[in-house]
Design a protein around this motif. Sequence first.
Motif, PDB file in Angstrom:
ATOM      1  N   VAL A  21       0.847  -1.198   0.000  1.00  0.00           N
ATOM      2  CA  VAL A  21       0.000   0.000   0.000  1.00  0.00           C
ATOM      3  C   VAL A  21       0.883   1.248   0.000  1.00  0.00           C
ATOM      4  CG1 VAL A  21      -1.681   1.354   1.327  1.00  0.00           C
ATOM      5  CG2 VAL A  21      -1.959  -1.120   1.124  1.00  0.00           C
ATOM      6  N   TYR A  22       0.619   2.136  -0.931  1.00  0.00           N
ATOM      7  CA  TYR A  22       1.309   3.421  -1.017  1.00  0.00           C
ATOM      8  C   TYR A  22       0.964   4.229   0.231  1.00  0.00           C
ATOM      9  CZ  TYR A  22       2.182   8.211  -2.508  1.00  0.00           C
ATOM     10  OH  TYR A  22       2.594   9.516  -2.565  1.00  0.00           O
ATOM     11  N   HIS A  23       1.973   4.824   0.861  1.00  0.00           N
ATOM     12  CA  HIS A  23       1.776   5.494   2.155  1.00  0.00           C
ATOM     13  C   HIS A  23       0.730   6.603   2.118  1.00  0.00           C
ATOM     14  CE1 HIS A  23       4.697   8.273   0.344  1.00  0.00           C
ATOM     15  NE2 HIS A  23       4.196   9.173   1.167  1.00  0.00           N
ATOM     16  N   GLY A  24       0.594   7.282   0.993  1.00  0.00           N
ATOM     17  CA  GLY A  24      -0.381   8.367   0.890  1.00  0.00           C
ATOM     18  C   GLY A  24      -1.821   7.900   1.021  1.00  0.00           C
ATOM     19  N   ASN A  25      -2.079   6.632   0.748  1.00  0.00           N
ATOM     20  CA  ASN A  25      -3.442   6.111   0.852  1.00  0.00           C
ATOM     21  C   ASN A  25      -3.920   5.995   2.294  1.00  0.00           C
ATOM     22  OD1 ASN A  25      -4.125   5.794  -1.902  1.00  0.00           O
ATOM     23  ND2 ASN A  25      -2.778   4.029  -1.991  1.00  0.00           N
ATOM     24  N   TYR A  26      -3.000   5.957   3.232  1.00  0.00           N
ATOM     25  CA  TYR A  26      -3.405   5.813   4.631  1.00  0.00           C
ATOM     26  C   TYR A  26      -4.221   7.005   5.110  1.00  0.00           C
ATOM     27  CZ  TYR A  26      -0.666   1.586   5.241  1.00  0.00           C
ATOM     28  OH  TYR A  26      -0.195   0.312   5.144  1.00  0.00           O
ATOM     29  N   ALA A  27      -3.959   8.195   4.591  1.00  0.00           N
ATOM     30  CA  ALA A  27      -4.752   9.373   4.984  1.00  0.00           C
ATOM     31  C   ALA A  27      -6.218   9.163   4.608  1.00  0.00           C
ATOM     32  CB  ALA A  27      -4.195  10.639   4.334  1.00  0.00           C
ATOM     33  N   GLN A  28      -6.470   8.522   3.470  1.00  0.00           N
ATOM     34  CA  GLN A  28      -7.848   8.225   3.069  1.00  0.00           C
ATOM     35  C   GLN A  28      -8.463   7.174   3.986  1.00  0.00           C
ATOM     36  OE1 GLN A  28      -8.334   7.459  -1.134  1.00  0.00           O
ATOM     37  NE2 GLN A  28      -6.753   8.952  -1.626  1.00  0.00           N
TER      38      GLN A  28
END
Length: 132
Positions: A21-28
């Motif tokens: 999982v790309y780290h930026g997706n965790y904010a979503q």
Amino acid sequence: MDFNRISFRVRYGETDKMGVVYHGNYAQYLEMGRVEWLRQLGISYKSLEEKGIILPVISLRMDFKKSAYYDDLITVETSLKNRPLVKIEFDYKIYNQDKEVLMVANTVLVFMDDKTKRPIRCPDYVLEKIEK
């Protein structure tokens, strides 16, 4: 309400070439958690916005422990940190199907008047629902 949990599978488009999982997706994922936390109280972002209240994120802290992979079943656990005044603060824990903690996080959002773009107090009806 102490906390809320939502679970879902990691989609292919949320990962890189290695299936991580790309780290930026965790904010979503965190947003999904807090939206569902509020919804469980009977409050939707949409209803807040219809009343002229917006909730921008003013602080986001993420601490990564392990990677999530394509098709993992992950769970976002969301809890309210303090009684909200002008700001509302959430803590999160994301873990996989093996109960391994993938990350912990914290967000702070501010209640804001959509027209004036100025901070406002947490609406009484929101506080009432939180305190039940």
